[in-house]
Each structure stands twice: as structure tokens, then as C-alpha cells.
Write a protein that holds these residues in place. Structure first.
Motif, short mmCIF file in Angstrom:
data_model
loop_
_atom_site.label_atom_id
_atom_site.label_comp_id
_atom_site.label_asym_id
_atom_site.label_seq_id
_atom_site.Cartn_x
_atom_site.Cartn_y
_atom_site.Cartn_z
N ARG A 15 -9.47 -1.45 -2.71
CA ARG A 15 -8.41 -0.43 -2.75
C ARG A 15 -7.85 -0.40 -4.16
O ARG A 15 -7.03 -1.22 -4.53
N GLY A 41 0.80 -1.21 0.00
CA GLY A 41 0.00 0.00 0.00
C GLY A 41 0.84 1.26 0.00
O GLY A 41 2.03 1.25 -0.31
N ARG A 42 0.20 2.38 0.37
CA ARG A 42 0.86 3.68 0.30
C ARG A 42 2.14 3.77 1.13
O ARG A 42 3.14 4.33 0.63
N PRO A 43 2.16 3.23 2.38
CA PRO A 43 3.39 3.38 3.17
C PRO A 43 4.62 2.83 2.44
O PRO A 43 5.67 3.49 2.39
N ALA A 76 -7.16 -3.19 4.68
CA ALA A 76 -7.05 -2.95 3.24
C ALA A 76 -5.92 -1.96 2.95
O ALA A 76 -5.16 -2.12 1.99
N TYR A 77 -5.80 -0.93 3.79
CA TYR A 77 -4.78 0.11 3.58
C TYR A 77 -3.38 -0.50 3.59
O TYR A 77 -2.51 -0.11 2.80
N HIS A 78 -3.15 -1.45 4.49
CA HIS A 78 -1.80 -2.02 4.65
C HIS A 78 -1.61 -3.33 3.88
O HIS A 78 -0.55 -3.94 3.98
N ALA A 79 -2.64 -3.75 3.15
CA ALA A 79 -2.56 -5.05 2.46
C ALA A 79 -1.52 -5.02 1.33
O ALA A 79 -1.13 -3.95 0.85
N ASP A 91 0.30 -5.42 -2.36
CA ASP A 91 -0.06 -4.87 -3.68
C ASP A 91 -0.20 -6.00 -4.70
O ASP A 91 0.42 -7.06 -4.55
N LEU A 98 -5.97 1.99 -5.76
CA LEU A 98 -4.53 2.27 -5.74
C LEU A 98 -4.06 2.21 -4.28
O LEU A 98 -3.60 1.19 -3.81
N PHE A 99 -4.28 3.30 -3.54
CA PHE A 99 -3.80 3.33 -2.16
C PHE A 99 -4.89 3.59 -1.13
O PHE A 99 -4.69 3.35 0.05
N ALA A 116 4.93 2.27 -0.86
CA ALA A 116 5.14 3.00 -2.11
C ALA A 116 5.88 4.31 -1.83
O ALA A 116 6.79 4.70 -2.58
#
Lengths: 287, 252
Positions: free
Chosen positions: B188, A49-51, B120-123, B125, B190-191, A53
Motif C-alpha cells: 500500500r 490508512g485512508r479512513p 492492508a487497507y486498514h493497516a 501508516d 499511499l492508501f 487520513a
């Protein structure tokens, strides 16, 4: 004991900042004097996820320091092997220039207490902390920088001064030190000694990184000043003084500005980094 | 376990307990207020962690009620790991057993949804899935194939209008919740995780797929709830939101 020459610290002797996700774009577009960032290890132990990336993008532009807050190196119980494995995984893929942790404990039994809790300085705690540092350095295959705590109280059973305790840990394990001068100022005020005296007694050759940051003011039961390590405001003037005093001894070193609560807009944090840059320049000029 | 840290920990989360012996100020005297700094640090840290994990619960309950709930929760369920990003996993069960809030029956489901958003946020890619791959498989083989959903995809079953409740609290001007059962899919693209309302038949399809069933098996699961189940709107949503990681077709 780890051979410290294998992985010398590679953070630049320049200002760094504690990285916050909301600064991602501003930091990359306009870093000012910032040459490196520090991240809390536990915030990047998800799967993606974002962290992740953001870190992959940032490491192309900045050196990265991974700063753990959950290893409980000062704990009475054995180290959490699952957590060590998570750390090893993070350090494996991120390949940061530096890894640091705290002289503190936070895990008890199966509970993680989410604060950096203090320990007495005795022969027994010295042996245990040295053993834990040894395990960490062996497992991670790299040198650890150990940070001095901010203290609100002392233990009557302590038989070592904090500076001697740290020096002996360095001697026994080959670890390096992260000297948080804000913590020194807080502890010295709270426990009534001179912060310059602490820095002068500190094993300065082991310093691989320096922290500054903000603190809050309170009073204890007797009305004596009680400073709180809040990381929620600008670094106080006497802490900048103490940084300059410290840099006289260390020479140029990586200096990190920590700001974890009530995080400001980027220009305010960047201005703090500029102050660190000035302190570094005057140290170079004076040495 | 005995020792200094056991005493320290016991006094830390229980303000009724006295400060452990041997903790002193600069004057060598015991000190209540200095120990209180650690008590306060831990309480604030855990409360803030719960606040950031459960913004909708906080909105539903109000600041003060949420802070009280957080303190009770922290004493009953201190973190079990330094991974604070997942702190609060016991909140749905804690709320379900918490009598003072028993009259708000949907709170546990709201907690489930907020935990799902965080997971979901930390799942992990996944590479983008090319929808063309589906059209290249013959209908027979397609129904015998298995879809693998992205790790970020979370299904939150609910008998409450869970999506409406979430939207009403998070988006200004949103409609009031309707009286319907509304399972939620968290995706999710993208992010940023986002919730989507599902019918119960669609939720059954997603659950069957997550369990590793073929498309035919998932279709049966959905049709047992809604005989007229049409996969098209759900499949469109899953493709648009990056929910599909891969497809495995049967070997010939």
C-alpha cells in the motif's frame, strides 16, 4: 453518575450528514449548509490508512459526531471491554464533539449479530441498561447520547413505555438522548400510536442530537403497514413534519441526515441537508 | 446463557425455528412477518459485508452462488466482534472444507488474498523511507542489518497463479492465468492496496524478513529455493511501493 456539565454537547445546532468516503471531495469543496458529520465508530477502528487520513482532514472543517453501532448496551451480558477500549482509543485521538449509541443489543455470547435488536422495557432491563450506560460514561469520561430504536414488534412483558424508559435512564445516569424522528415515525406506524404523542411525551430537555432518514414500506401478516428503517432513500414528508413538530419543542438543535444504503451522489444528500436547514430556520423563526 | 436474547438469537439465524414467545404486533398478536424483518436485516447485513470483502470470489462464483455461500458461511461463522471490517477471516478454511466447490482448488487462496487486501487497507501508516539510507551502509553491515516492513505489507503464499487469477477477474482485457505458482505481495504505497506477483524465492525472502531475519538470513532463505536469487528487482519493488518502514544496523 457522570456530571453532565463536564462535557456539554458541542455539535452545532445546524444540519449534519452521515459521512460516506465517496463524498470526501464533494463535501469539502461544497458543504452547503452542512456544519458537522457523523461517522460509525466501528469503521474507524483500524490502525490507519485512508479512513483515518480522511477523518483527520475533515475534522479541521467540520464538527464530528462518533456514532457507535456495536456496543450492545441493551445486551443481557456484560459489555465487551475490548470494544470499549477500542472506542476509548478512537475518541482519544479524534476528540469528537459528541458520542452516541443505541438502545439495542447486537452481541450474544461471542457472536456479533450486526443489527440493532430490540429489548423489552421492564424494571430488570432498565437497571441493566442504566448500569451499562454508567460503565460506558465512566470508561469514556464523557456523556453518551442514547438513540431510540426503530421497532417492528413489541414485547408482551414490557411494563414501561419507551419514553418513560428513556426518561428514567436519563434521570439515573445523566446521559443525553439522540432523538431519531424517523425511528419514532416507523415505530409509531408499526405499533399503532401517534408519533407526535411520542415526541410530546419524550424527555425533550435531554436531546443533544436529532436524526432524520429514509424508510421503506411493507405490510405485516394481517396487512397492517410495516415500515422498515432502511436509510436508503430520501426522508419521507411525514418525517419532515415530525421534525418541525420536534424542533418546536427543542428549539434549534443538531439535525443529522442519515443515508447508509444506495448512497446517492453528493448533490442529492446536500439537498436533504438544505431541507433540514429550512426546518431549523422555521423553528428559530417560530420560537 | 438463558433469557429472551438467547431465544431471539436462536430464531434469528435459523428460519426453521418458531418466533420466540412474547413478541407481538400492534394488536398484541404474535407475528411471523415482523420477526422476519430482523432475520432479513441480519442476513442482508452479513451477506453485504462478505460481498464487499470478497469481490473476486463473488465474480468467480456469480451473484447467486456467492449469496448462497455467504448465507452458509454466516450461519457457520457469525461475526465474533463488532469490527465488521475483518469479517470473513475464516473464509479460506471454510472454502477448503466446502465439498460443492472442492473442484475449484484456488478459491481458498483467492480468499486469503482478498483478506490480505482488506488488512492492508486498514493497516497502520509509516513515514516514507529514504532509500539513500541503504547506500550509506557498508555491504558487510548491510547484510547484518534487519529491514522492518510496513504493517500494510502482506504476503500470500500460493501454488496457484494467484496474481493472474486476481488480475483476470479485476482488469478488463487481462491475460488468462498461466500454469505457474505465484505467491502475491500486497503493498500500500499511499492508501490503496495493490497485489504484485512474486517468485517463490522472493516470497521466501519476504517471509524471512517478516520473521525478523537479517538481510543475510533472508538471502539464504531465498537462495535455498533459487541458487541464483538476485534481490535487486524485489528491493526495487519494495522501495517503490513504500514497503520498507525502517532498517536496524548492528551495533559496533
Amino acid at each position: 453518575m457522570l456530571d453532565a456539565t463536564l462535557t456539554p454537547p458541542r455539535l452545532p445546532a445546524a444540519p449534519g450528514v452521515g459521512y460516506k468516503a465517496q463524498h470526501f471531495n464533494a463535501l469539502r469543496d461544497d458543504p452547503g449548509p452542512v456544519k458537522w458529520i457523523e461517522v460509525h465508530a466501528e469503521n474507524y477502528m483500524g490502525d490507519g490508512g485512508r479512513p483515518h487520513a480522511q477523518l483527520r482532514a475533515l475534522r479541521d472543517q467540520f464538527s464530528v459526531s462518533v456514532h457507535g453501532v456495536g456496543l450492545s448496551i441493551g445486551g443481557e451480558q456484560p459489555l465487551d471491554q475490548d470494544h470499549l477500549t477500542r472506542l476509548a482509543h478512537l475518541l482519544d485521538w479524534l476528540e469528537p464533539a459528541s458520542f452516541s449509541e443505541h438502545l439495542a443489543w447486537s452481541t450474544h455470547g461471542a457472536e456479533f449479530l450486526d443489527d440493532l435488536l430490540p429489548l423489552p422495557y421492564t424494571d430488570a432491563t432498565l437497571a441493566r441498561v442504566a448500569e451499562h450506560i454508567d460503565q460506558v460514561q465512566t470508561r469514556l469520561g464523557r456523556r453518551l447520547l442514547l438513540e431510540n430504536p426503530s421497532s417492528y414488534l413489541a414485547f408482551s412483558q414490557s411494563t414501561w413505555s419507551e419514553t418513560d424508559f428513556l426518561a428514567e435512564l436519563v434521570r439515573r445516569t445523566g446521559c443525553g438522548l439522540l432523538l431519531d424522528v424517523n425511528n419514532v415515525f416507523i415505530s409509531a406506524t408499526n405499533l399503532d400510536y401517534t408519533p407526535q404523542g411520542y415526541v410530546d411525551a419524550y424527555p425533550i430537555d435531554a436531546v443533544g442530537e436529532i436524526h432524520v432518514g429514509g424508510h421503506d414500506h411493507d405490510h405485516d401478516d394481517q396487512g397492517a403497514p410495516l415500515l422498515i428503517d432502511s436509510h436508503g432513500r430520501k426522508t419521507a414528508e411525514p418525517v419532515w413534519d415530525l421534525l418541525r413538530h420536534t424542533l418546536q419543542r427543542t428549539g434549534p438543535a443538531p439535525v443529522l441526515v442519515e443515508w447508509d444504503n444506495d448512497v446517492p451522489e453528493w448533490p442529492i444528500l446536500q439537498a436533504e441537508a438544505e431541507r433540514a436547514a429550512l426546518a431549523l430556520q422555521s423553528a428559530t423563526a417560530g420560537s | 446463557m438463558s433469557g429472551v436474547q438467547s431465544q431471539f438469537r436462536a430464531a434469528l439465524l435459523d428460519p426453521e425455528r418458531s418466533v420466540p414467545e412474547g413478541l407481538v404486533g400492534a394488536d398484541g398478536q404474535p407475528t411471523e412477518k415482523r420477526f422476519a424483518v430482523y432475520r432479513n436485516n441480519v442476513t442482508v447485513a452479513l451477506t453485504e459485508a462478505l460481498r464487499s470483502a470478497f469481490p473476486v470470489l463473488e465474480k468467480l462464483l456469480g451473484d447467486e452462488n456467492f449469496a448462497s455461500l455467504a448465507r452458509l458461511y454466516a450461519r457457520a461463522h457469525p461475526p465474533r466482534t463488532p469490527m465488521m471490517m475483518h469479517y470473513g477471516v475464516d473464509m479460506p478454511e471454510f472454502l477448503a472444507a466446502f465439498q460443492p466447490l472442492a473442484h475449484i482448488g484456488y478459491l481458498p487462496d483467492v480468499a486469503h488474498l482478498e483478506l490480505a487486501m482488506r488488512r492492508a487497507y486498514h493497516a497502520g501508516d509509516v513515514a516514507p523511507f529514504d532509500a539513500e539510507r541503504l547506500s550509506q551502509i557498508t555491504p558487510d553491515r548491510l547484510m547484518a542489518s534487519t529491514l522492518r516492513l510496513a504493517p500494510a505489507v502482506q504476503l500470500v503464499p500460493s501454488q496457484w497463479p494467484l496474481f493472474d487469477i486476481w488480475r483476470y477477474n479485476m482488469q478488463a482485457g487481462a491475460d488468462k492465468p498461466r500454469a505457474i505458482a505465484q505467491p502475491v505481495l500486497v503493498a500500500r504505497r499511499l492508501f490503496d492496496p495493490a497485489p504484485f506477483p512474486l517468485t517463490t524465492a522472493q516470497a521466501a525472502w519476504v517471509a524471512a524478513t517478516q520473521d525478523g531475519n537479517t538481510l543475510a538470513g533472508a538471502q539464504d532463505a531465498a537462495a535455498s529455493i533459487d541458487p541464483d536469487f538476485d534481490l535487486t528487482p524485489l528491493l526495487t519493488l519494495l522501495l517503490q511501493q513504500g514497503c520498507i518502514a525502517d532498517i536496524t544496523t548492528p551495533k559496533d
